[in-house]
Design a protein around this motif. Structure first.
Motif, PDB file in Angstrom:
ATOM      1  N   THR A   1       0.862  -1.185   0.000  1.00 23.80           N
ATOM      2  CA  THR A   1       0.000   0.000   0.000  1.00 23.80           C
ATOM      3  C   THR A   1       0.897   1.233   0.000  1.00 23.80           C
ATOM      4  OG1 THR A   1      -0.115  -0.029   2.412  1.00 23.80           O
ATOM      5  CG2 THR A   1      -1.900  -1.134   1.216  1.00 23.80           C
ATOM      6  N   CYS A   2       0.316   2.334  -0.387  1.00 29.48           N
ATOM      7  CA  CYS A   2       1.078   3.578  -0.519  1.00 29.48           C
ATOM      8  C   CYS A   2       0.390   4.677   0.288  1.00 29.48           C
ATOM      9  CB  CYS A   2       1.141   3.963  -2.000  1.00 29.48           C
ATOM     10  SG  CYS A   2       1.992   5.510  -2.312  1.00 29.48           S
ATOM     11  N   ASP A   3       1.175   5.437   1.050  1.00 30.74           N
ATOM     12  CA  ASP A   3       0.573   6.524   1.824  1.00 30.74           C
ATOM     13  C   ASP A   3       0.324   7.770   0.965  1.00 30.74           C
ATOM     14  OD1 ASP A   3       3.061   5.343   2.504  1.00 30.74           O
ATOM     15  OD2 ASP A   3       3.615   6.931   3.848  1.00 30.74           O
ATOM     16  N   GLN A   4       0.835   7.787  -0.253  1.00 29.83           N
ATOM     17  CA  GLN A   4       0.649   8.949  -1.118  1.00 29.83           C
ATOM     18  C   GLN A   4      -0.445   8.748  -2.172  1.00 29.83           C
ATOM     19  OE1 GLN A   4       4.375  10.139  -2.823  1.00 29.83           O
ATOM     20  NE2 GLN A   4       5.440  10.027  -0.865  1.00 29.83           N
ATOM     21  N   HIS A   5      -0.770   7.471  -2.474  1.00 33.29           N
ATOM     22  CA  HIS A   5      -1.745   7.190  -3.527  1.00 33.29           C
ATOM     23  C   HIS A   5      -2.796   6.211  -3.006  1.00 33.29           C
ATOM     24  CE1 HIS A   5       2.085   8.176  -5.593  1.00 33.29           C
ATOM     25  NE2 HIS A   5       1.278   8.930  -6.322  1.00 33.29           N
ATOM     26  N   ALA A   6      -4.052   6.606  -3.038  1.00 35.10           N
ATOM     27  CA  ALA A   6      -5.132   5.740  -2.573  1.00 35.10           C
ATOM     28  C   ALA A   6      -5.366   4.574  -3.539  1.00 35.10           C
ATOM     29  CB  ALA A   6      -6.411   6.547  -2.411  1.00 35.10           C
ATOM     30  N   ASP A   7      -5.126   4.795  -4.815  1.00 37.40           N
ATOM     31  CA  ASP A   7      -5.352   3.776  -5.846  1.00 37.40           C
ATOM     32  C   ASP A   7      -4.011   3.216  -6.320  1.00 37.40           C
ATOM     33  OD1 ASP A   7      -6.069   2.281  -8.086  1.00 37.40           O
ATOM     34  OD2 ASP A   7      -7.365   3.839  -8.915  1.00 37.40           O
ATOM     35  N   ARG A   8      -3.883   1.881  -6.339  1.00 36.28           N
ATOM     36  CA  ARG A   8      -2.638   1.242  -6.795  1.00 36.28           C
ATOM     37  C   ARG A   8      -2.254   1.682  -8.203  1.00 36.28           C
ATOM     38  NH1 ARG A   8      -0.065  -2.983  -5.159  1.00 36.28           N
ATOM     39  NH2 ARG A   8       0.092  -3.930  -7.203  1.00 36.28           N
ATOM     40  N   PHE A   9      -3.235   1.938  -9.046  1.00 33.92           N
ATOM     41  CA  PHE A   9      -2.947   2.308 -10.437  1.00 33.92           C
ATOM     42  C   PHE A   9      -2.331   3.705 -10.542  1.00 33.92           C
ATOM     43  CE2 PHE A   9      -5.762  -1.252 -10.970  1.00 33.92           C
ATOM     44  CZ  PHE A   9      -5.233  -1.892 -12.070  1.00 33.92           C
ATOM     45  N   ASP A  10      -2.410   4.499  -9.480  1.00 37.01           N
ATOM     46  CA  ASP A  10      -1.783   5.822  -9.463  1.00 37.01           C
ATOM     47  C   ASP A  10      -0.373   5.788  -8.887  1.00 37.01           C
ATOM     48  OD1 ASP A  10      -4.071   6.990 -10.515  1.00 37.01           O
ATOM     49  OD2 ASP A  10      -4.915   7.397  -8.532  1.00 37.01           O
ATOM     50  N   CYS A  11      -0.007   4.696  -8.208  1.00 35.07           N
ATOM     51  CA  CYS A  11       1.275   4.606  -7.525  1.00 35.07           C
ATOM     52  C   CYS A  11       2.357   4.036  -8.452  1.00 35.07           C
ATOM     53  CB  CYS A  11       1.155   3.728  -6.277  1.00 35.07           C
ATOM     54  SG  CYS A  11       2.709   3.564  -5.391  1.00 35.07           S
ATOM     55  N   PRO A  12       3.436   4.766  -8.695  1.00 32.45           N
ATOM     56  CA  PRO A  12       4.489   4.262  -9.585  1.00 32.45           C
ATOM     57  C   PRO A  12       5.257   3.069  -9.016  1.00 32.45           C
ATOM     58  CG  PRO A  12       5.142   6.347  -8.611  1.00 32.45           C
ATOM     59  CD  PRO A  12       3.729   6.109  -8.206  1.00 32.45           C
ATOM     60  N   ASP A  13       5.114   2.811  -7.714  1.00 36.36           N
ATOM     61  CA  ASP A  13       5.793   1.661  -7.112  1.00 36.36           C
ATOM     62  C   ASP A  13       5.017   0.357  -7.296  1.00 36.36           C
ATOM     63  OD1 ASP A  13       7.898   3.227  -6.232  1.00 36.36           O
ATOM     64  OD2 ASP A  13       6.873   3.714  -4.356  1.00 36.36           O
ATOM     65  N   ALA A  14       3.729   0.438  -7.635  1.00 39.99           N
ATOM     66  CA  ALA A  14       2.913  -0.758  -7.868  1.00 39.99           C
ATOM     67  C   ALA A  14       3.173  -1.246  -9.293  1.00 39.99           C
ATOM     68  CB  ALA A  14       1.436  -0.442  -7.668  1.00 39.99           C
ATOM     69  N   LEU A  15       3.570  -2.505  -9.425  1.00 43.34           N
ATOM     70  CA  LEU A  15       3.948  -3.036 -10.730  1.00 43.34           C
ATOM     71  C   LEU A  15       2.930  -3.997 -11.319  1.00 43.34           C
ATOM     72  CD1 LEU A  15       7.680  -3.817  -9.893  1.00 43.34           C
ATOM     73  CD2 LEU A  15       6.745  -1.777 -11.001  1.00 43.34           C
ATOM     74  N   ILE A  16       2.279  -4.799 -10.474  1.00 39.07           N
ATOM     75  CA  ILE A  16       1.412  -5.888 -10.917  1.00 39.07           C
ATOM     76  C   ILE A  16      -0.002  -5.672 -10.386  1.00 39.07           C
ATOM     77  CG2 ILE A  16       1.038  -8.403 -10.817  1.00 39.07           C
ATOM     78  CD1 ILE A  16       3.608  -7.799 -12.234  1.00 39.07           C
ATOM     79  N   ALA A  17      -0.996  -6.060 -11.172  1.00 42.55           N
ATOM     80  CA  ALA A  17      -2.388  -6.055 -10.721  1.00 42.55           C
ATOM     81  C   ALA A  17      -2.995  -7.426 -11.017  1.00 42.55           C
ATOM     82  CB  ALA A  17      -3.191  -4.972 -11.435  1.00 42.55           C
ATOM     83  N   GLN A  18      -3.872  -7.856 -10.122  1.00 41.62           N
ATOM     84  CA  GLN A  18      -4.618  -9.096 -10.355  1.00 41.62           C
ATOM     85  C   GLN A  18      -5.950  -8.695 -10.981  1.00 41.62           C
ATOM     86  OE1 GLN A  18      -4.951 -11.598  -6.930  1.00 41.62           O
ATOM     87  NE2 GLN A  18      -5.443 -13.375  -8.166  1.00 41.62           N
ATOM     88  N   VAL A  19      -6.230  -9.242 -12.160  1.00 42.60           N
ATOM     89  CA  VAL A  19      -7.398  -8.844 -12.936  1.00 42.60           C
ATOM     90  C   VAL A  19      -8.142 -10.083 -13.419  1.00 42.60           C
ATOM     91  CG1 VAL A  19      -8.188  -7.539 -14.951  1.00 42.60           C
ATOM     92  CG2 VAL A  19      -6.134  -6.810 -13.742  1.00 42.60           C
ATOM     93  N   ARG A  20      -9.393 -10.235 -13.009  1.00 43.01           N
ATOM     94  CA  ARG A  20     -10.263 -11.331 -13.467  1.00 43.01           C
ATOM     95  C   ARG A  20      -9.535 -12.679 -13.482  1.00 43.01           C
ATOM     96  NH1 ARG A  20     -10.872  -7.414 -17.171  1.00 43.01           N
ATOM     97  NH2 ARG A  20     -10.146  -8.710 -18.875  1.00 43.01           N
ATOM     98  N   GLY A  21      -8.840 -12.994 -12.380  1.00 41.29           N
ATOM     99  CA  GLY A  21      -8.202 -14.293 -12.242  1.00 41.29           C
ATOM    100  C   GLY A  21      -6.802 -14.405 -12.808  1.00 41.29           C
TER     101      GLY A  21
END
Length: 79
Positions: free
Chosen positions: A17-37
């Protein structure tokens, strides 16, 4: 560790989690997302786009495919 992950590094990335971005898609440190399995690399373009990946970038294990989009919940425009 996040369920349905192939390795600790994948679980770490999905669980961070990021204290600067509420949404993972806005955080440059988030690399991977789990999408529909399945899993995808986050495209940091201001939207929630991903590029599907077939193998874990850390351990190399095969990843499940992203499932189809369910369009039945969308309302059609009147003709």
């Amino acid at each position: 560790m996040v369920d349905n992950t192939c390795c600790e590094r994948m679980a770490y990335d999905l669980g961070q989690t990021c204290d600067q971005h509420a949404d993972r898609f806005d955080c440059p440190d988030a690399l991977i997302a789990q999408v529909r399995g399945g899993f995808g690399l986050i495209v940091h373009d201001g939207a929630s786009s991903v590029i599907e990946i077939a193998f874990c970038p850390w351990c190399g294990k095969n990843l499940p495919e992203i499932g189809p989009i369910d369009l039945s919940s969308l309302q059609s425009e009147p003709e």
